[in-house]
Design a protein around this motif. Sequence first.
Motif, short mmCIF file in Angstrom:
data_model
loop_
_atom_site.label_atom_id
_atom_site.label_comp_id
_atom_site.label_asym_id
_atom_site.label_seq_id
_atom_site.Cartn_x
_atom_site.Cartn_y
_atom_site.Cartn_z
N ALA A 19 -4.88 11.67 -3.84
CA ALA A 19 -4.97 10.60 -4.83
C ALA A 19 -3.59 10.38 -5.43
CB ALA A 19 -5.98 10.93 -5.92
N LYS B 40 -4.21 7.10 -14.74
CA LYS B 40 -5.43 6.75 -14.02
C LYS B 40 -5.30 7.21 -12.58
CE LYS B 40 -8.45 2.89 -12.72
NZ LYS B 40 -8.69 1.43 -12.79
N GLU B 41 -6.36 7.82 -12.07
CA GLU B 41 -6.33 8.37 -10.72
C GLU B 41 -6.87 7.36 -9.71
OE1 GLU B 41 -8.41 12.17 -8.64
OE2 GLU B 41 -7.38 12.59 -10.54
N TYR B 42 -6.09 7.12 -8.65
CA TYR B 42 -6.47 6.21 -7.59
C TYR B 42 -6.66 7.00 -6.29
CZ TYR B 42 -4.89 2.45 -10.70
OH TYR B 42 -4.73 1.58 -11.76
N PRO B 43 -7.88 7.10 -5.78
CA PRO B 43 -8.12 7.87 -4.56
C PRO B 43 -7.56 7.17 -3.32
CG PRO B 43 -10.13 6.78 -5.25
CD PRO B 43 -9.13 6.54 -6.35
N CYS B 44 -7.13 7.95 -2.34
CA CYS B 44 -6.64 7.43 -1.07
C CYS B 44 -7.71 7.66 0.01
CB CYS B 44 -5.36 8.14 -0.65
SG CYS B 44 -3.99 7.95 -1.81
N MET C 281 -3.73 3.87 0.22
CA MET C 281 -4.37 3.22 -0.93
C MET C 281 -3.66 1.92 -1.21
SD MET C 281 -2.78 4.88 -4.40
CE MET C 281 -3.03 3.31 -5.22
N ASP C 282 -4.40 0.92 -1.67
CA ASP C 282 -3.80 -0.35 -2.08
C ASP C 282 -3.08 -0.13 -3.41
OD1 ASP C 282 -4.73 -1.73 0.12
OD2 ASP C 282 -6.64 -2.26 -0.85
N TYR C 283 -1.80 -0.44 -3.42
CA TYR C 283 -1.01 -0.23 -4.62
C TYR C 283 -1.40 -1.26 -5.67
CZ TYR C 283 3.15 0.65 -7.48
OH TYR C 283 4.00 0.96 -8.51
N PRO C 284 -1.83 -0.83 -6.86
CA PRO C 284 -2.40 -1.77 -7.84
C PRO C 284 -1.37 -2.57 -8.63
CG PRO C 284 -2.45 0.45 -8.73
CD PRO C 284 -1.91 0.57 -7.32
N SER C 285 -0.09 -2.25 -8.49
CA SER C 285 0.92 -2.89 -9.32
C SER C 285 1.83 -3.77 -8.48
CB SER C 285 1.75 -1.84 -10.06
OG SER C 285 2.77 -2.45 -10.80
N CYS D 83 0.85 -1.18 0.00
CA CYS D 83 0.00 0.00 0.00
C CYS D 83 0.88 1.23 0.00
CB CYS D 83 -0.97 0.02 1.18
SG CYS D 83 -0.23 0.40 2.78
#
Length: 390
Positions: free
Chosen positions: A66, A72-76, A86-90, A54
């Motif tokens: 974010a 692409k925007e990832y909100p926290c 935020m959970d890291y998507p990669s 994360c």
Amino acid sequence: MKSKNIRTRKERKEFMGMKDGKSNVNEQILAFDRVLPFEGQVEAVALKEDGSYCLQFSAPDAKRVAVLIDEKEYPCAKNQDGVWEMDYPSRKGIQYVQLLVDGTEFLTPMLPITYGYSRPYNYVALPKPEESFYQIKDVPHGSVRREFFFSEVTGEWESCIVYTPYIYEKETERVFPVLYLQHGHGENEIGWTNSGKMHFILDNLIAEGRAVPFVVVMCNGMVQTVENGKRMVNFRLLEKELFQDVMPFVEQKFRVGKTKEMRAMAGLSMGSMQTSMIGLTHPDCFCALGIFSGFMRDIISGGEMDMSHGEPSRNSHLALLENKEEFVRQYPICFRAMGTEDPYWEHFAADDEMLKQKQIPHIRKEYPGAHDWNVWRMCIYDFAQLIFQE
């Protein structure tokens, strides 16, 4: 009397050294060690119990935080301590990330900084034990140095990064082959060492006996000039700057080969296109070409990325492909590679078809990944083992 507007080369150098010709003549200084959390801050990358990661940032007064990843925007979400998470998507190795606080972009000191998208940029580097080829190991290490030279093409001081293998200082009479290696659009000369870890890749390959020791020169392909009073980038000027400024400077200061057999050129993305354009136009100067995530055709000239507003390219450099025998004679090693998820795959496929129709032999590879350093590291790893072999 000499006009005030006319200066000798020496006077121009001194003048450009004093005036603000470029906003930052020197390199951005980056730490080798990670930045430890200081008061009020937390580790930006945290490992969770399930093995995932994360991202977390301390911004207790912010209303919205974010992270921008691949546009692409990832909100926290804000926890009770005022830390945004935020959970890291990669799960892949290196990834550019941009912190957004209340809609404004910020660089955080808690993540490493590189140069991308034409500005300093944060990135996340996750460990990948299965990929050790770019890691620093207990082997002899070469040197990476920043050099400065005055460019007659731009009329300003420029810089390049030069890698010399460890044996360069030991065998002081030896002349080494040289690879001119280019970055992509929005990047600069630090990319291949700062993000690509090219120097560690070559250190490891040379120590294993899998690559011939050679020098690498990396210059800024986003060549800046002033036109009509406005500073802009003209990527086509790399060809002129390379032959008029960079190569003479390097060949005078370093023990590198000055013949076709002792030179190669490669690049990624925009740099691959520059490699195609320069290499195919000057086949008497290089013995091998590396086209990484790349383009045989000029797809920038006349397009939205062309700041100099040039005309669409006629791709005259492709004329060499009309003679298969001559191409093979000039370039026994032509290496093309791309990630299987690359958004520019259509251009790669179009070049595939063109080369197939013209029966042009070359080495073609695909790697899992997109248009990023995870792929480009593998490209230089494979290409380096092919060039300058006896």
